[in-house]
Design a protein around this motif. Structure first.
Motif, PDB file in Angstrom:
ATOM      1  N   PRO A  60      27.992  48.282  66.967  1.00 44.30           N
ATOM      2  CA  PRO A  60      28.441  49.875  66.257  1.00 44.30           C
ATOM      3  C   PRO A  60      27.180  51.140  65.903  1.00 44.30           C
ATOM      4  CG  PRO A  60      28.672  47.729  65.696  1.00 44.30           C
ATOM      5  CD  PRO A  60      27.923  47.313  67.227  1.00 44.30           C
ATOM      6  N   PHE A  61      27.270  51.533  66.229  1.00 44.38           N
ATOM      7  CA  PHE A  61      27.024  53.327  64.822  1.00 44.38           C
ATOM      8  C   PHE A  61      25.917  52.470  64.318  1.00 44.38           C
ATOM      9  CE2 PHE A  61      25.668  56.271  63.056  1.00 44.38           C
ATOM     10  CZ  PHE A  61      24.829  57.147  64.128  1.00 44.38           C
ATOM     11  N   ARG A  62      25.224  52.182  62.846  1.00 46.07           N
ATOM     12  CA  ARG A  62      24.789  52.477  62.279  1.00 46.07           C
ATOM     13  C   ARG A  62      24.112  53.327  61.190  1.00 46.07           C
ATOM     14  NH1 ARG A  62      21.840  48.268  64.925  1.00 46.07           N
ATOM     15  NH2 ARG A  62      20.043  50.034  64.766  1.00 46.07           N
ATOM     16  N   ILE A  63      24.894  54.192  60.246  1.00 47.96           N
ATOM     17  CA  ILE A  63      24.318  55.088  59.764  1.00 47.96           C
ATOM     18  C   ILE A  63      23.139  55.153  58.885  1.00 47.96           C
ATOM     19  CG2 ILE A  63      26.330  55.848  59.191  1.00 47.96           C
ATOM     20  CD1 ILE A  63      25.755  54.789  56.237  1.00 47.96           C
ATOM     21  N   THR A  64      21.928  54.153  58.624  1.00 52.16           N
ATOM     22  CA  THR A  64      21.032  53.910  58.704  1.00 52.16           C
ATOM     23  C   THR A  64      19.794  54.215  59.875  1.00 52.16           C
ATOM     24  OG1 THR A  64      21.608  51.438  58.886  1.00 52.16           O
ATOM     25  CG2 THR A  64      21.057  52.335  56.190  1.00 52.16           C
ATOM     26  N   GLY A  65      20.203  54.139  60.975  1.00 55.77           N
ATOM     27  CA  GLY A  65      19.337  54.552  61.827  1.00 55.77           C
ATOM     28  C   GLY A  65      18.709  53.785  63.045  1.00 55.77           C
ATOM     29  N   GLY A  66      17.795  53.738  63.806  1.00 51.61           N
ATOM     30  CA  GLY A  66      17.686  53.016  64.611  1.00 51.61           C
ATOM     31  C   GLY A  66      18.599  52.528  65.621  1.00 51.61           C
ATOM     32  N   ASN A  67      19.208  53.579  66.190  1.00 52.99           N
ATOM     33  CA  ASN A  67      20.364  53.389  67.031  1.00 52.99           C
ATOM     34  C   ASN A  67      19.964  53.529  68.072  1.00 52.99           C
ATOM     35  OD1 ASN A  67      23.110  52.495  65.430  1.00 52.99           O
ATOM     36  ND2 ASN A  67      22.459  54.542  64.747  1.00 52.99           N
ATOM     37  N   ALA A  68      20.403  53.019  69.614  1.00 50.67           N
ATOM     38  CA  ALA A  68      19.827  52.868  71.087  1.00 50.67           C
ATOM     39  C   ALA A  68      20.772  53.883  71.317  1.00 50.67           C
ATOM     40  CB  ALA A  68      20.351  51.815  71.289  1.00 50.67           C
ATOM     41  N   LEU A  69      20.136  54.794  71.313  1.00 52.01           N
ATOM     42  CA  LEU A  69      20.823  56.636  71.599  1.00 52.01           C
ATOM     43  C   LEU A  69      20.993  56.737  73.591  1.00 52.01           C
ATOM     44  CD1 LEU A  69      18.930  58.210  69.082  1.00 52.01           C
ATOM     45  CD2 LEU A  69      21.959  57.119  69.118  1.00 52.01           C
ATOM     46  N   PRO A  70      21.820  57.262  74.066  1.00 57.20           N
ATOM     47  CA  PRO A  70      22.899  58.471  73.095  1.00 57.20           C
ATOM     48  C   PRO A  70      24.197  56.592  72.722  1.00 57.20           C
ATOM     49  CG  PRO A  70      21.950  58.982  75.442  1.00 57.20           C
ATOM     50  CD  PRO A  70      21.767  58.155  75.193  1.00 57.20           C
TER      51      PRO A  70
ATOM     52  N   HIS B 142      28.266  52.707  51.094  1.00 64.02           N
ATOM     53  CA  HIS B 142      27.288  52.237  49.858  1.00 64.02           C
ATOM     54  C   HIS B 142      26.943  50.925  51.386  1.00 64.02           C
ATOM     55  CE1 HIS B 142      27.243  48.391  47.057  1.00 64.02           C
ATOM     56  NE2 HIS B 142      26.306  49.781  46.863  1.00 64.02           N
ATOM     57  N   ARG B 143      25.213  50.721  51.023  1.00 64.20           N
ATOM     58  CA  ARG B 143      24.973  49.662  51.355  1.00 64.20           C
ATOM     59  C   ARG B 143      24.858  49.821  53.143  1.00 64.20           C
ATOM     60  NH1 ARG B 143      25.685  44.469  47.279  1.00 64.20           N
ATOM     61  NH2 ARG B 143      24.466  45.481  45.671  1.00 64.20           N
ATOM     62  N   GLY B 144      24.815  51.088  53.948  1.00 63.38           N
ATOM     63  CA  GLY B 144      25.552  51.254  54.474  1.00 63.38           C
ATOM     64  C   GLY B 144      26.101  51.463  56.025  1.00 63.38           C
ATOM     65  N   GLU B 145      27.080  50.561  54.539  1.00 63.99           N
ATOM     66  CA  GLU B 145      28.839  51.185  55.104  1.00 63.99           C
ATOM     67  C   GLU B 145      29.744  52.215  54.478  1.00 63.99           C
ATOM     68  OE1 GLU B 145      32.543  47.745  55.487  1.00 63.99           O
ATOM     69  OE2 GLU B 145      31.700  47.978  53.717  1.00 63.99           O
ATOM     70  N   VAL B 146      29.961  52.980  55.944  1.00 60.91           N
ATOM     71  CA  VAL B 146      30.827  54.214  55.761  1.00 60.91           C
ATOM     72  C   VAL B 146      32.348  53.255  54.839  1.00 60.91           C
ATOM     73  CG1 VAL B 146      31.761  56.562  56.104  1.00 60.91           C
ATOM     74  CG2 VAL B 146      29.664  55.518  57.438  1.00 60.91           C
ATOM     75  N   LEU B 147      33.299  54.109  53.397  1.00 58.84           N
ATOM     76  CA  LEU B 147      33.755  53.704  53.185  1.00 58.84           C
ATOM     77  C   LEU B 147      35.023  55.241  53.253  1.00 58.84           C
ATOM     78  CD1 LEU B 147      32.610  51.850  50.170  1.00 58.84           C
ATOM     79  CD2 LEU B 147      33.138  51.399  51.899  1.00 58.84           C
ATOM     80  N   ALA B 148      34.494  56.257  53.159  1.00 60.24           N
ATOM     81  CA  ALA B 148      35.636  57.459  52.924  1.00 60.24           C
ATOM     82  C   ALA B 148      35.055  58.312  53.370  1.00 60.24           C
ATOM     83  CB  ALA B 148      36.146  57.213  52.104  1.00 60.24           C
ATOM     84  N   SER B 149      36.093  59.427  53.958  1.00 61.60           N
ATOM     85  CA  SER B 149      35.353  60.355  54.588  1.00 61.60           C
ATOM     86  C   SER B 149      36.308  61.686  54.452  1.00 61.60           C
ATOM     87  CB  SER B 149      35.062  60.442  56.265  1.00 61.60           C
ATOM     88  OG  SER B 149      36.419  60.319  56.341  1.00 61.60           O
TER      89      SER B 149
ATOM     90  N   LEU C 251      21.354  62.138  62.988  1.00 63.69           N
ATOM     91  CA  LEU C 251      21.994  62.323  61.439  1.00 63.69           C
ATOM     92  C   LEU C 251      22.574  61.799  60.840  1.00 63.69           C
ATOM     93  CD1 LEU C 251      19.812  65.290  61.934  1.00 63.69           C
ATOM     94  CD2 LEU C 251      18.834  62.318  60.621  1.00 63.69           C
ATOM     95  N   ALA C 252      23.448  60.724  60.137  1.00 63.98           N
ATOM     96  CA  ALA C 252      24.039  60.897  59.091  1.00 63.98           C
ATOM     97  C   ALA C 252      24.884  61.506  58.637  1.00 63.98           C
ATOM     98  CB  ALA C 252      23.872  59.435  58.078  1.00 63.98           C
ATOM     99  N   TRP C 253      24.917  62.627  58.647  1.00 66.80           N
ATOM    100  CA  TRP C 253      25.773  64.163  57.894  1.00 66.80           C
ATOM    101  C   TRP C 253      26.198  64.067  59.472  1.00 66.80           C
ATOM    102  CZ3 TRP C 253      19.890  64.679  56.147  1.00 66.80           C
ATOM    103  CH2 TRP C 253      19.630  64.202  56.946  1.00 66.80           C
ATOM    104  N   ASP C 254      26.128  64.252  60.369  1.00 67.55           N
ATOM    105  CA  ASP C 254      26.969  64.067  61.393  1.00 67.55           C
ATOM    106  C   ASP C 254      27.634  63.545  62.121  1.00 67.55           C
ATOM    107  OD1 ASP C 254      25.656  67.183  62.441  1.00 67.55           O
ATOM    108  OD2 ASP C 254      24.455  66.782  63.121  1.00 67.55           O
ATOM    109  N   HIS C 255      27.453  62.521  61.761  1.00 64.31           N
ATOM    110  CA  HIS C 255      28.698  61.186  62.239  1.00 64.31           C
ATOM    111  C   HIS C 255      29.113  60.261  60.521  1.00 64.31           C
ATOM    112  CE1 HIS C 255      26.407  62.000  65.834  1.00 64.31           C
ATOM    113  NE2 HIS C 255      25.568  61.736  65.627  1.00 64.31           N
ATOM    114  N   ALA C 256      28.717  60.682  59.542  1.00 69.04           N
ATOM    115  CA  ALA C 256      29.456  59.098  59.311  1.00 69.04           C
ATOM    116  C   ALA C 256      30.493  59.141  58.999  1.00 69.04           C
ATOM    117  CB  ALA C 256      28.496  59.294  58.323  1.00 69.04           C
TER     118      ALA C 256
END
Length: 278
Positions: free
Chosen positions: A248-258, A124-131, A223-228
């Motif tokens: 910290p990694f952001r699921i919405t993107g724009g991260n400095a990689l790797p 929700h709003r870029g924060e992963v709550l459960a997986s 890609l969020a589905w691989d990492h969230a």
């Protein structure tokens, strides 16, 4: 208000989500395991980027089942985004989002190997709550809830820390998925005290970190589905993640990689510094 409702949902319905994930695998994935016909396997962007009828059918199953459990939620799935890239933008919207990778490790699945899993995360709003990370062929179900810890087949798991002085093992991106700059960054791991190796299913690599069986990952795609799902699993097991710039990694993107996820904060920083050439 919605945060409280989502917390209550996870308290009351997490087992129902787990059951939906198990059922998707039982109905759409496992009957096709080692039974795929040639026409049921297609390339997307290249020979290392495959999709099968199992991927598509399992995602369709979960796209129907998950919003039925949480009315008003939406699904961002790997195969749906391939068809409509704009649907990825729901990650930054106001609605709760189910992030779905129906078969993570499709290459392994196609080869008839057991190293694949189904990944589902609620954000929700870029924060992963459960997986939920489900290795159907391996009978592994890992669940993480933010602030509540991580479990594997119902038992709590902790990532721990590497043995002092021992070489660390790091699972890294396949070279086909790296730019020249990222290749150079990953070369930083080829040093004394570090054993890099190519990754398999990202979801199962994260589970290995959360279980303390792998020390860290170093991935070059976001890609969020691989990492969230896996990042929350690692965090709730006591691990940490960092992008190349130390954020910290952001699921919405724009991260400095790797970026890296590791068994503990010190290992995450060690891997980050090697990737950054510091």
């Amino acid at each position: 208000m919605i945060e409280g409702l989502l917390a209550q949902f996870l308290e009351d319905r997490s087992s129902d989500v787990e059951e939906a994930v198990r059922k998707a695998a039982a109905v759409e994935i496992m009957p096709r395991f080692r039974q795929l016909a040639a026409h049921e396997v297609l390339e997307k962007s290249g020979p290392h980027d495959l999709v099968t009828v199992a991927d598509r059918r399992a995602e369709e199953f979960l796209t129907e089942a998950l919003p039925a459990l949480l009315p008003g939620s939406v699904v961002v799935g790997e195969e749906a985004v391939a068809a409509d890239p704009l649907s990825y933008e729901a990650l930054g919207g106001d609605a709760p989002v189910w992030i779905v990778d129906p078969v993570d490790g499709t290459r392994q699945f196609v080869r008839g190997e057991e190293g694949f899993c189904t990944l589902v995360a609620l954000a929700h709003r870029g924060e992963v709550l459960a997986s939920w990370t489900y290795g159907a062929a391996l009978d592994l179900m890992a669940v993480a809830v933010r602030g509540k810890g991580a479990t594997l087949n119902g038992e709590p798991i902790r990532s721990g820390s590497p043995e002092p002085g021992a070489a660390i093992e790091v699972a890294t991106s396949h070279p086909d998925y790296t730019t020249d700059d990222q290749k150079r960054a990953l070369l930083g791991l080829r040093t004394e005290g570090v054993h890099p190796r190519p990754c398999g299913s990202a979801g199962l690599e994260y589970l290995a970190v959360a279980r303390g069986e792998l020390d860290a990952t170093a991935f070059s795609w976001e890609l969020a589905w691989d990492h969230a799902a896996g990042l929350l699993l690692v965090a709730e097991a006591g691990g940490a993640d960092l992008t190349l710039t130390g954020e910290p990694f952001r699921i919405t993107g724009g991260n400095a990689l790797p970026f890296t996820a590791a068994r503990d904060a010190a290992t995450a920083e060690r891997v980050r510094r090697l990737l950054a050439g510091e």
